[in-house]
Scaffold this motif. Sequence first.
Motif, PDB file in Angstrom:
ATOM      1  N   VAL A  56       0.851  -1.191   0.000  1.00 44.46           N
ATOM      2  CA  VAL A  56       0.000   0.000   0.000  1.00 44.46           C
ATOM      3  C   VAL A  56       0.888   1.243   0.000  1.00 44.46           C
ATOM      4  CG1 VAL A  56      -1.778   1.293   1.237  1.00 44.46           C
ATOM      5  CG2 VAL A  56      -1.822  -1.210   1.266  1.00 44.46           C
ATOM      6  N   SER A  57       0.579   2.174  -0.901  1.00 45.83           N
ATOM      7  CA  SER A  57       1.231   3.471  -0.892  1.00 45.83           C
ATOM      8  C   SER A  57       0.173   4.535  -0.653  1.00 45.83           C
ATOM      9  CB  SER A  57       1.959   3.734  -2.219  1.00 45.83           C
ATOM     10  OG  SER A  57       1.044   3.779  -3.300  1.00 45.83           O
ATOM     11  N   ALA A  58       0.611   5.731  -0.260  1.00 46.59           N
ATOM     12  CA  ALA A  58      -0.331   6.828  -0.030  1.00 46.59           C
ATOM     13  C   ALA A  58       0.335   8.149  -0.347  1.00 46.59           C
ATOM     14  CB  ALA A  58      -0.834   6.820   1.411  1.00 46.59           C
ATOM     15  N   THR A  59      -0.448   9.071  -0.902  1.00 42.86           N
ATOM     16  CA  THR A  59       0.044  10.415  -1.181  1.00 42.86           C
ATOM     17  C   THR A  59      -0.154  11.302   0.048  1.00 42.86           C
ATOM     18  OG1 THR A  59      -2.105  11.118  -2.035  1.00 42.86           O
ATOM     19  CG2 THR A  59      -0.552  10.177  -3.608  1.00 42.86           C
ATOM     20  N   ILE A  60       0.602  12.390   0.113  1.00 39.71           N
ATOM     21  CA  ILE A  60       0.482  13.302   1.262  1.00 39.71           C
ATOM     22  C   ILE A  60      -0.241  14.597   0.911  1.00 39.71           C
ATOM     23  CG2 ILE A  60       2.554  12.378   2.359  1.00 39.71           C
ATOM     24  CD1 ILE A  60       3.976  14.997   1.440  1.00 39.71           C
ATOM     25  N   GLY A  61      -0.723  14.720  -0.337  1.00 41.85           N
ATOM     26  CA  GLY A  61      -1.434  15.926  -0.723  1.00 41.85           C
ATOM     27  C   GLY A  61      -0.591  16.843  -1.590  1.00 41.85           C
ATOM     28  N   ASP A  62      -1.247  17.837  -2.168  1.00 42.85           N
ATOM     29  CA  ASP A  62      -0.565  18.806  -3.025  1.00 42.85           C
ATOM     30  C   ASP A  62       0.052  19.901  -2.155  1.00 42.85           C
ATOM     31  OD1 ASP A  62      -1.588  17.242  -4.998  1.00 42.85           O
ATOM     32  OD2 ASP A  62      -2.849  18.779  -5.899  1.00 42.85           O
ATOM     33  N   LEU A  63       1.157  19.563  -1.515  1.00 36.96           N
ATOM     34  CA  LEU A  63       1.799  20.465  -0.565  1.00 36.96           C
ATOM     35  C   LEU A  63       3.006  21.153  -1.186  1.00 36.96           C
ATOM     36  CD1 LEU A  63       1.797  18.207   2.639  1.00 36.96           C
ATOM     37  CD2 LEU A  63       0.129  19.955   1.983  1.00 36.96           C
ATOM     38  N   PRO A  64       3.251  22.408  -0.819  1.00 38.80           N
ATOM     39  CA  PRO A  64       4.479  23.071  -1.274  1.00 38.80           C
ATOM     40  C   PRO A  64       5.689  22.414  -0.631  1.00 38.80           C
ATOM     41  CG  PRO A  64       3.388  24.396   0.397  1.00 38.80           C
ATOM     42  CD  PRO A  64       2.444  23.276   0.062  1.00 38.80           C
ATOM     43  N   LEU A  65       6.819  22.488  -1.312  1.00 39.09           N
ATOM     44  CA  LEU A  65       8.029  21.850  -0.804  1.00 39.09           C
ATOM     45  C   LEU A  65       8.658  22.705   0.294  1.00 39.09           C
ATOM     46  CD1 LEU A  65       9.623  20.274  -3.971  1.00 39.09           C
ATOM     47  CD2 LEU A  65       8.549  19.115  -2.043  1.00 39.09           C
ATOM     48  N   ASP A  66       8.078  22.583   1.460  1.00 41.14           N
ATOM     49  CA  ASP A  66       8.567  23.235   2.670  1.00 41.14           C
ATOM     50  C   ASP A  66       8.811  22.134   3.698  1.00 41.14           C
ATOM     51  OD1 ASP A  66       8.949  25.700   4.421  1.00 41.14           O
ATOM     52  OD2 ASP A  66       7.376  24.627   5.508  1.00 41.14           O
ATOM     53  N   PRO A  67       9.981  22.076   4.302  1.00 38.10           N
ATOM     54  CA  PRO A  67      10.317  20.935   5.161  1.00 38.10           C
ATOM     55  C   PRO A  67       9.294  20.627   6.246  1.00 38.10           C
ATOM     56  CG  PRO A  67      12.273  22.252   4.771  1.00 38.10           C
ATOM     57  CD  PRO A  67      11.119  23.015   4.183  1.00 38.10           C
ATOM     58  N   ASP A  68       8.777  21.650   6.927  1.00 37.21           N
ATOM     59  CA  ASP A  68       7.907  21.390   8.073  1.00 37.21           C
ATOM     60  C   ASP A  68       6.598  20.699   7.694  1.00 37.21           C
ATOM     61  OD1 ASP A  68       7.458  21.962  11.078  1.00 37.21           O
ATOM     62  OD2 ASP A  68       5.634  22.723  10.121  1.00 37.21           O
ATOM     63  N   PRO A  69       5.761  21.273   6.795  1.00 40.89           N
ATOM     64  CA  PRO A  69       4.509  20.576   6.461  1.00 40.89           C
ATOM     65  C   PRO A  69       4.723  19.254   5.741  1.00 40.89           C
ATOM     66  CG  PRO A  69       4.805  22.518   5.080  1.00 40.89           C
ATOM     67  CD  PRO A  69       5.841  22.592   6.141  1.00 40.89           C
ATOM     68  N   ILE A  70       5.754  19.190   4.909  1.00 38.85           N
ATOM     69  CA  ILE A  70       6.019  17.940   4.200  1.00 38.85           C
ATOM     70  C   ILE A  70       6.341  16.822   5.181  1.00 38.85           C
ATOM     71  CG2 ILE A  70       7.700  16.762   2.723  1.00 38.85           C
ATOM     72  CD1 ILE A  70       5.856  18.295   1.014  1.00 38.85           C
ATOM     73  N   CYS A  71       7.242  17.090   6.101  1.00 38.43           N
ATOM     74  CA  CYS A  71       7.659  16.031   7.022  1.00 38.43           C
ATOM     75  C   CYS A  71       6.549  15.647   7.999  1.00 38.43           C
ATOM     76  CB  CYS A  71       8.921  16.452   7.764  1.00 38.43           C
ATOM     77  SG  CYS A  71      10.386  16.427   6.693  1.00 38.43           S
ATOM     78  N   ARG A  72       5.743  16.608   8.402  1.00 38.09           N
ATOM     79  CA  ARG A  72       4.611  16.264   9.273  1.00 38.09           C
ATOM     80  C   ARG A  72       3.634  15.348   8.542  1.00 38.09           C
ATOM     81  NH1 ARG A  72       4.708  18.986  13.967  1.00 38.09           N
ATOM     82  NH2 ARG A  72       5.907  20.932  14.041  1.00 38.09           N
ATOM     83  N   ALA A  73       3.384  15.649   7.265  1.00 34.61           N
ATOM     84  CA  ALA A  73       2.474  14.809   6.495  1.00 34.61           C
ATOM     85  C   ALA A  73       3.058  13.415   6.265  1.00 34.61           C
ATOM     86  CB  ALA A  73       2.157  15.480   5.161  1.00 34.61           C
ATOM     87  N   VAL A  74       4.354  13.345   6.004  1.00 37.58           N
ATOM     88  CA  VAL A  74       5.005  12.053   5.804  1.00 37.58           C
ATOM     89  C   VAL A  74       4.941  11.226   7.081  1.00 37.58           C
ATOM     90  CG1 VAL A  74       7.226  10.922   5.411  1.00 37.58           C
ATOM     91  CG2 VAL A  74       6.512  12.813   3.941  1.00 37.58           C
ATOM     92  N   LEU A  75       5.220  11.857   8.213  1.00 39.03           N
ATOM     93  CA  LEU A  75       5.150  11.139   9.489  1.00 39.03           C
ATOM     94  C   LEU A  75       3.755  10.580   9.736  1.00 39.03           C
ATOM     95  CD1 LEU A  75       7.280  13.447  11.804  1.00 39.03           C
ATOM     96  CD2 LEU A  75       7.762  11.062  11.262  1.00 39.03           C
ATOM     97  N   ALA A  76       2.729  11.360   9.407  1.00 39.82           N
ATOM     98  CA  ALA A  76       1.358  10.911   9.626  1.00 39.82           C
ATOM     99  C   ALA A  76       1.040   9.690   8.772  1.00 39.82           C
ATOM    100  CB  ALA A  76       0.378  12.041   9.334  1.00 39.82           C
ATOM    101  N   MET A  77       1.436   9.707   7.505  1.00 38.49           N
ATOM    102  CA  MET A  77       1.160   8.565   6.633  1.00 38.49           C
ATOM    103  C   MET A  77       1.996   7.352   7.017  1.00 38.49           C
ATOM    104  SD  MET A  77      -1.295   9.099   4.691  1.00 38.49           S
ATOM    105  CE  MET A  77      -2.295  10.482   4.146  1.00 38.49           C
ATOM    106  N   ALA A  78       3.242   7.576   7.395  1.00 39.22           N
ATOM    107  CA  ALA A  78       4.070   6.454   7.837  1.00 39.22           C
ATOM    108  C   ALA A  78       3.472   5.802   9.078  1.00 39.22           C
ATOM    109  CB  ALA A  78       5.496   6.926   8.109  1.00 39.22           C
ATOM    110  N   ALA A  79       2.963   6.622   9.995  1.00 41.73           N
ATOM    111  CA  ALA A  79       2.353   6.094  11.208  1.00 41.73           C
ATOM    112  C   ALA A  79       1.085   5.317  10.900  1.00 41.73           C
ATOM    113  CB  ALA A  79       2.047   7.233  12.180  1.00 41.73           C
ATOM    114  N   ALA A  80       0.424   5.639   9.785  1.00 43.82           N
ATOM    115  CA  ALA A  80      -0.782   4.909   9.392  1.00 43.82           C
ATOM    116  C   ALA A  80      -0.459   3.518   8.865  1.00 43.82           C
ATOM    117  CB  ALA A  80      -1.549   5.708   8.335  1.00 43.82           C
ATOM    118  N   GLY A  81       0.826   3.247   8.602  1.00 48.04           N
ATOM    119  CA  GLY A  81       1.235   1.886   8.265  1.00 48.04           C
ATOM    120  C   GLY A  81       1.454   1.585   6.808  1.00 48.04           C
TER     121      GLY A  81
END
Length: 270
Positions: A56-81
């Motif tokens: 299973v893969s998942a996208t994190i949304g159409d986010l601008p390449l800014d470290p803070d929102p990108i990494c928070r979104a990645v952490l959330a999806m990684a935590a979802a498994g």
Amino acid sequence: MSGMLASVRNLAEARIAREAGVDIVDLKAPERGSLGALPAEEVGLIVAEMHGTVPVSATIGDLPLDPDPICRAVLAMAAAGVDYVKIGMFRGGDWGSTLATLAHLAGRGTRLIAVLFADDLPDFDWIVRLKRAGFAGAMLDTRDKASGPLTSLLDRPTLEQFVGETREQGLLCGLAGSLRKEDIPELLSLKPDYLGFRGALCHSARRTAGLDPDAVAAVRRLIPPPPPQTFSCPASSPGTLRVNSNPLPTEVSQRGKKANPLPLWETDSQ
């Protein structure tokens, strides 16, 4: 040999994709943009339902390449498994700092897929930097779904260059972007690791419509799965399934693991 990725937006569609025998179930919300994201809670429920039967893969949304929102979104999806987290490399933003920050996540086991957009005329020199940042793969997609299929935006030599450079770096390689059934034979000849679909799998070929089981089955028939005897799992890479030398994802790396909050918002590069 190439695999089939099917983008789905809910549990019912994930079940249809799994029943059709797709190689990767990709979670996204097509009505929210080119890489619209599902809520992490919903992603977790779908991952639990798949129970390791299909990557299973998942996208994190159409986010601008800014470290803070990108990494928070990645952490959330990684935590979802999910097995893989897909990140859109949109124009603008701070690509360098974002990659440097994501390298910390990749180094701690999060498998990242970078999505480059054909309609933005991507610079394939970034593929080397993706490898250095620890990304697991790169995908070539289209940002504006009204602009036509990938094959109408980029010629074959450019697609060959992307596949070749991604393979040279040892990354998973995917091609997607409003692909149609008639695009499949030519793209299979390029030997990417997977081809990704959404619109071609839906009722009336509309990406925001529901998944059509008959359409999914029709695309699956055009990308036949390899016979079981061709599979081999190298001992040095237990999380990778190799089919005729082409890596395809098979095992869950994050499932059941809760990502720890990390002090990732400071980078070590300028």
